[in-house]
Scaffold this motif. Sequence first.
Motif, PDB file in Angstrom:
ATOM      1  N   GLU A  55       0.834  -1.206   0.000  1.00 18.30           N
ATOM      2  CA  GLU A  55       0.000   0.000   0.000  1.00 18.30           C
ATOM      3  C   GLU A  55       0.869   1.257   0.000  1.00 18.30           C
ATOM      4  OE1 GLU A  55      -2.579  -0.171   3.362  1.00 18.30           O
ATOM      5  OE2 GLU A  55      -3.973  -1.596   2.437  1.00 18.30           O
ATOM      6  N   GLY A  56       0.425   2.248  -0.759  1.00 19.93           N
ATOM      7  CA  GLY A  56       1.107   3.526  -0.781  1.00 19.93           C
ATOM      8  C   GLY A  56       2.416   3.553  -1.540  1.00 19.93           C
ATOM      9  N   THR A  57       2.672   2.537  -2.373  1.00 24.29           N
ATOM     10  CA  THR A  57       3.897   2.489  -3.158  1.00 24.29           C
ATOM     11  C   THR A  57       3.566   2.429  -4.643  1.00 24.29           C
ATOM     12  OG1 THR A  57       4.112   0.073  -3.179  1.00 24.29           O
ATOM     13  CG2 THR A  57       5.048   1.251  -1.284  1.00 24.29           C
ATOM     14  N   VAL A  58       4.606   2.550  -5.455  1.00 18.06           N
ATOM     15  CA  VAL A  58       4.453   2.497  -6.905  1.00 18.06           C
ATOM     16  C   VAL A  58       5.264   1.327  -7.449  1.00 18.06           C
ATOM     17  CG1 VAL A  58       4.752   3.724  -9.086  1.00 18.06           C
ATOM     18  CG2 VAL A  58       4.261   5.006  -6.992  1.00 18.06           C
ATOM     19  N   VAL A  81      -7.033  -7.124  -5.226  1.00 19.92           N
ATOM     20  CA  VAL A  81      -6.718  -5.701  -5.254  1.00 19.92           C
ATOM     21  C   VAL A  81      -7.528  -5.033  -4.160  1.00 19.92           C
ATOM     22  CG1 VAL A  81      -6.794  -3.566  -6.592  1.00 19.92           C
ATOM     23  CG2 VAL A  81      -6.257  -5.723  -7.739  1.00 19.92           C
ATOM     24  N   ALA A  82      -6.874  -4.277  -3.298  1.00 20.41           N
ATOM     25  CA  ALA A  82      -7.527  -3.615  -2.165  1.00 20.41           C
ATOM     26  C   ALA A  82      -8.319  -4.614  -1.321  1.00 20.41           C
ATOM     27  CB  ALA A  82      -8.446  -2.498  -2.660  1.00 20.41           C
ATOM     28  N   GLY A  83      -7.828  -5.846  -1.263  1.00 18.81           N
ATOM     29  CA  GLY A  83      -8.470  -6.879  -0.461  1.00 18.81           C
ATOM     30  C   GLY A  83      -9.600  -7.621  -1.141  1.00 18.81           C
ATOM     31  N   LEU A  92      -9.698   9.395 -11.293  1.00 20.66           N
ATOM     32  CA  LEU A  92      -9.653   9.774  -9.878  1.00 20.66           C
ATOM     33  C   LEU A  92     -10.984  10.271  -9.346  1.00 20.66           C
ATOM     34  CD1 LEU A  92      -6.262  11.690  -9.888  1.00 20.66           C
ATOM     35  CD2 LEU A  92      -6.677   9.355  -9.138  1.00 20.66           C
ATOM     36  N   VAL A  93     -12.006  10.276 -10.188  1.00 16.04           N
ATOM     37  CA  VAL A  93     -13.301  10.829  -9.777  1.00 16.04           C
ATOM     38  C   VAL A  93     -13.809  10.188  -8.495  1.00 16.04           C
ATOM     39  CG1 VAL A  93     -15.742  10.954 -10.392  1.00 16.04           C
ATOM     40  CG2 VAL A  93     -14.002  11.635 -12.057  1.00 16.04           C
ATOM     41  N   ALA A  94     -13.682   8.887  -8.383  1.00 22.91           N
ATOM     42  CA  ALA A  94     -14.196   8.176  -7.203  1.00 22.91           C
ATOM     43  C   ALA A  94     -13.184   8.099  -6.074  1.00 22.91           C
ATOM     44  CB  ALA A  94     -14.651   6.772  -7.596  1.00 22.91           C
ATOM     45  N   ASP A  95     -12.074   8.862  -6.180  1.00 24.71           N
ATOM     46  CA  ASP A  95     -11.031   8.884  -5.151  1.00 24.71           C
ATOM     47  C   ASP A  95     -10.561   7.464  -4.819  1.00 24.71           C
ATOM     48  OD1 ASP A  95      -9.269  10.087  -3.453  1.00 24.71           O
ATOM     49  OD2 ASP A  95     -10.671  10.233  -1.780  1.00 24.71           O
ATOM     50  N   PRO A  96     -10.032   6.734  -5.831  1.00 24.41           N
ATOM     51  CA  PRO A  96      -9.698   5.319  -5.643  1.00 24.41           C
ATOM     52  C   PRO A  96      -8.507   5.100  -4.723  1.00 24.41           C
ATOM     53  CG  PRO A  96      -8.862   6.082  -7.735  1.00 24.41           C
ATOM     54  CD  PRO A  96      -9.687   7.209  -7.179  1.00 24.41           C
ATOM     55  N   ARG A  97      -8.527   3.963  -4.054  1.00 22.66           N
ATOM     56  CA  ARG A  97      -7.400   3.567  -3.204  1.00 22.66           C
ATOM     57  C   ARG A  97      -6.229   3.062  -4.034  1.00 22.66           C
ATOM     58  NH1 ARG A  97     -10.400  -0.729   0.445  1.00 22.66           N
ATOM     59  NH2 ARG A  97      -8.245  -1.243   0.996  1.00 22.66           N
ATOM     60  N   VAL A  98      -6.547   2.459  -5.194  1.00 20.73           N
ATOM     61  CA  VAL A  98      -5.518   1.876  -6.055  1.00 20.73           C
ATOM     62  C   VAL A  98      -5.731   2.397  -7.471  1.00 20.73           C
ATOM     63  CG1 VAL A  98      -4.451  -0.237  -6.905  1.00 20.73           C
ATOM     64  CG2 VAL A  98      -5.492  -0.204  -4.624  1.00 20.73           C
ATOM     65  N   LEU A  99      -4.649   2.831  -8.096  1.00 21.54           N
ATOM     66  CA  LEU A  99      -4.729   3.421  -9.428  1.00 21.54           C
ATOM     67  C   LEU A  99      -3.850   2.622 -10.395  1.00 21.54           C
ATOM     68  CD1 LEU A  99      -5.750   5.854 -11.118  1.00 21.54           C
ATOM     69  CD2 LEU A  99      -3.688   7.086 -10.395  1.00 21.54           C
ATOM     70  N   ALA A 133       2.309  10.828  -3.453  1.00 19.85           N
ATOM     71  CA  ALA A 133       2.653  11.476  -2.189  1.00 19.85           C
ATOM     72  C   ALA A 133       1.447  11.544  -1.268  1.00 19.85           C
ATOM     73  CB  ALA A 133       3.203  12.879  -2.444  1.00 19.85           C
ATOM     74  N   GLY A 134       0.248  11.554  -1.855  1.00 17.49           N
ATOM     75  CA  GLY A 134      -0.978  11.581  -1.065  1.00 17.49           C
ATOM     76  C   GLY A 134      -1.424  10.220  -0.571  1.00 17.49           C
ATOM     77  N   GLY A 135      -0.653   9.159  -0.875  1.00 14.83           N
ATOM     78  CA  GLY A 135      -0.958   7.834  -0.346  1.00 14.83           C
ATOM     79  C   GLY A 135      -1.592   6.866  -1.315  1.00 14.83           C
ATOM     80  N   THR A 136      -1.764   7.267  -2.569  1.00 14.60           N
ATOM     81  CA  THR A 136      -2.352   6.367  -3.560  1.00 14.60           C
ATOM     82  C   THR A 136      -1.373   5.249  -3.908  1.00 14.60           C
ATOM     83  OG1 THR A 136      -3.622   8.169  -4.542  1.00 14.60           O
ATOM     84  CG2 THR A 136      -3.320   6.210  -5.898  1.00 14.60           C
TER      85      THR A 136
END
Length: 321
Positions: A29-32, A63-65, A150-157, A183-186
Amino acid sequence: MSLAIVAEGLVKRYGNVTALDGLDLSVPEGTVLGLLGPNGAGKTTTVRILTTLVTPDAGRATVAGFDVVRDAQRLRSHIGASGQYAAVDDHLTGAENLEMVGRLYHLGTKRSKQRARELLERFDLTEAGDRPVQGYSGGMRRRLDLAGALVADPRVLFLDEPTTGLDPRARAGLWDVIAELVAGGTTLLLTTQYMEEADRLADRIAVVDHGRVIALGTADELKNQVGGDRIELAVTNPADLDTARRVLVPLAVGDLQIDAIALQVTVPVTHGAASLTDALAGLAAERVTVRDAGLRRPTLDDVFLTLTGHQATDTPKERSR
């Protein structure tokens, strides 16, 4: 650290073509994670499976559990994706495109409009927001497409070669936007053919070829794996190429590349300037005249030529993957 993406033994075939052949991945999580590979390596198929657009023939992924097959419908509200080509409607304005995405995510009319304006501002598209997209530049279209993801503010992109076809300035601008998201945690999975893009954005890089991960590490680790630096030198006389090969082979980490037409030799090495000094001293001792010499870091093609035996873009017959 929790894992946002896990893939185990993914297999996908299209007729006689094996797009994925037991691919394994994990992204904290939070990495690229950058998926780096030639055309047809299986990168896009991987993204399609992880975004529930394609069902694997074997293996599993979460993905995201959420399981990408069993929980596909629930997963879709937690992810965003942008493909190789901007998926925008030319006849709608920028704002209308984003509002449409919001309604597809069931955000409601009011929230969709609000979210559209937020994203237009974030991506520096406010002034163009009320203009039809058909008048947008390539960079503006790519930014709008990313905003839509990004409209739905996804946890994973998931970004599948997001800067393909952009000029260097537009590419650099999009890199800045992506870096802000991370940087925002995506959590981000990025496919690319550009080593500099992976260098800039990825915490780790998975090199994919023929549907498998063949190397994994940071950009520097991968470059060091194929030789941390490259000596490039050119001799004056064609007859000196064989002598140059004999002198330089002991310094090489991997195979030398010789261009008989340009009279150029490329040597992967690990000791940088010291290796260059030894190479020039050895050639001088053999009376080989060197007309040009230099040291550089590996390129994307260096990595792929060493790891896969072919250039990064030499597989057009596999592009249907």
